[in-house]
Structure formats: C-alpha cells, structure tokens
Design an enzyme around this catalytic site. Structure first.
Site, PDB file in Angstrom:
ATOM      1  N   GLU A 275      40.436  -2.619  32.876  1.00  0.00           N
ATOM      2  CA  GLU A 275      41.116  -3.514  33.814  1.00  0.00           C
ATOM      3  C   GLU A 275      42.637  -3.403  33.664  1.00  0.00           C
ATOM      4  OE1 GLU A 275      41.407  -8.320  34.844  1.00  0.00           O
ATOM      5  OE2 GLU A 275      40.625  -7.637  32.908  1.00  0.00           O
TER       6      GLU A 275
ATOM      7  N   ASP B  34      40.828  -6.881  39.183  1.00  0.00           N
ATOM      8  CA  ASP B  34      41.287  -8.263  39.238  1.00  0.00           C
ATOM      9  C   ASP B  34      42.320  -8.396  40.355  1.00  0.00           C
ATOM     10  OD1 ASP B  34      42.787 -10.722  38.713  1.00  0.00           O
ATOM     11  OD2 ASP B  34      41.718 -10.774  36.808  1.00  0.00           O
TER      12      ASP B  34
ATOM     13  N   GLN C  56      37.487  -9.709  40.009  1.00  0.00           N
ATOM     14  CA  GLN C  56      37.872 -11.056  39.586  1.00  0.00           C
ATOM     15  C   GLN C  56      38.919 -11.601  40.537  1.00  0.00           C
ATOM     16  OE1 GLN C  56      38.871 -10.034  35.459  1.00  0.00           O
ATOM     17  NE2 GLN C  56      37.101 -11.212  34.777  1.00  0.00           N
TER      18      GLN C  56
ATOM     19  N   GLU D   2      38.210 -16.084  37.486  1.00  0.00           N
ATOM     20  CA  GLU D   2      39.014 -16.115  36.260  1.00  0.00           C
ATOM     21  C   GLU D   2      40.330 -16.841  36.536  1.00  0.00           C
ATOM     22  OE1 GLU D   2      39.736 -13.088  32.559  1.00  0.00           O
ATOM     23  OE2 GLU D   2      40.552 -12.464  34.490  1.00  0.00           O
TER      24      GLU D   2
END
Length: 255
Positions: A141, A176, A202, A238
């Site tokens: 990530e 993300d 995310q 998140e």
C-alpha cells in the site's frame, strides 16, 4: 454497493478491541479489518469472528517496533531474519481466521537507495512464496508522506510497476483512496487503470480522514464507480469517526 469492512483499529474504539466485532456486526457490517491483532491470541480473534459471523478482509503483518518508529522491515537491508520471524508470528492468525489478504508494510527507507529497493523486492518474493500455499495474497500500500514521513512505498506508479515487474501471482495492490488523493489525485481514472492489480480498497475523507462524504472528494460517486468498473472486493473503512462511530454511520445509508 461495495462490500464495506469496518476497520476495528480506527472505528468502534468506544469498545475494547475484542468487543468491537459484535459492535460492528450490530451496525450491519458483514466484514472487518484491522491493523495488528497480536495483543490477543489467534483463537480469541477467530472466536469473535465466528460468534459474529463476520468475514476478516485484511490485517497487517507485524511492523517491527512500532513504538520506536518502525513501520515495517521489508525495505531495510540486514533485517531479513527479523522479518521472517514476524511473518511466522502472523501465520497462526491467518490460519485461525481464514483471512485471504495480508498487508506487508515496507518501512522507513529510500527508493533512491538500490540496496533498499533490492531488499524490498526480495522480501516480497519471500513473503509471497510462504503464504501462497495458504491461498493468501500479500498486499502493498502506498502511503502519503504527510501521515507517514519517510515511508519507502509512497508512489502508486512505483507500486504498480513493482507488482507487474515481480510478476508474483499473489502480490496485489492495496488501494487506499485517502492516500491516493493526497499523493496524486486522479482517483477515479486511476482506479480503473489499476483495477487488474487491486486486491483491496480503503476509504476515508480527505483531508481529515473521517467519514466518507465529509471531505473534498465525492465519495459516493467513487463507490458507484467501483461498482461500474467491476470491483468486487472489500472496501475497508479506515477512518477516524468525527464524533462517535455509531453516530457517524449515516453515510452508509446514503451510498
């Protein structure tokens, strides 16, 4: 609508960790994720999943000494043996919970240093080989430097090139949206471009990292876009609730 997974490290912190599973299920979540489960036994975590009928979407491999500032060991030459010990620590949790995705943090290192790059690639090869017989994907990530100064993996293009170059069947991108927007922007087009590499998504608002829909992005449009391009995986929530987890969940009803 995407399959949302509550992040139990950031959400439901009004409860003790093991009680957050039931709290998430009571709010309608069918999946959860979290950073580090290692303060609890694999059996305790698995039991909470079983009791609540929740799916575990993802958790992180141990990052090293978090309190001392370590954010993973993968890109740090000379720490290979320690990384392998930490990977072994995570495997009983993976086996007990049935998780199919593990996030491997790169660490504080430099992409300008060939030794760091080589260490990272070699560690990814090793981790993928270890977990492949278990049917588990290793995820990487990119993180923005505002939240994680000095983090090695801080560029989406580099991550994509690395995944394609290593050509490992169980190495995937953890995408993300919050980090993407801060690092590069161009979220919707890039999601479509990188879709074949993405193993997990995310979300959080930008810039406050709170509930989706409360920041600069049109998060509802992004969620619709994920459906339209055929993303069928989980979307991890998140984010840090602005004023209480349950009170802030109205955004899901509006998706």
């Amino acid at each position: 609508m995407p399959k949302f997974a509550a992040n139990l490290t950031m959400m439901f912190t009004e409860w003790e960790f093991l009680d957050r599973f039931a709290a998430a299920a009571d709010c309608g979540f069918e999946a959860v994720e979290f950073l580090f489960p290692y303060a609890h036994s694999p059996d305790d975590v698995a039991r909470r999943l079983q009791d609540t009928k929740l799916t575990l979407a993802l958790f992180n491999l141990p990052p090293g000494n978090w309190e001392a500032g370590e954010r993973g060991l993968a890109a740090i030459p000379g720490r290979e043996a320690e990384f392998r010990t930490l990977l072994a620590q995570a495997l009983p949790y993976a086996e007990a919970t049935g998780v199919k995705r593990l996030h491997l943090m790169s660490g504080i290192a430099s992409r300008g240093n060939p030794a760091d790059c080589a260490a990272y690639s070699n560690t990814l090869r090793h981790a993928c080989a270890v977990v492949q017989p278990l049917g588990i994907d290793i995820l990487i990530e990119p993180l923005n430097g505002r939240d994680m100064p000095g983090y090695f993996l801080n560029d989406f293009a580099y991550a994509a090139e690395l995944i394609q170059g290593l050509d490992l069947p169980n190495l995937r991108l953890q995408y993300d949206i919050y980090h993407r927007q801060i690092l590069h922007g161009d979220v919707m087009r890039n999601l479509e471009q990188l879709l074949p590499l993405i193993g997990h998504v995310q979300t959080a608002s930008v810039p406050a990292r709170q509930e989706p829909g409360s920041g600069e992005l049109d998060d509802r449009r992004i969620f619709r876009h994920l459906d339209q391009i055929g993303y069928a995986g989980f979307v991890g929530c998140e984010y840090r609730p602005a004023s209480g987890t349950v009170q802030g969940l109205s955004w899901i009803r509006d998706v």
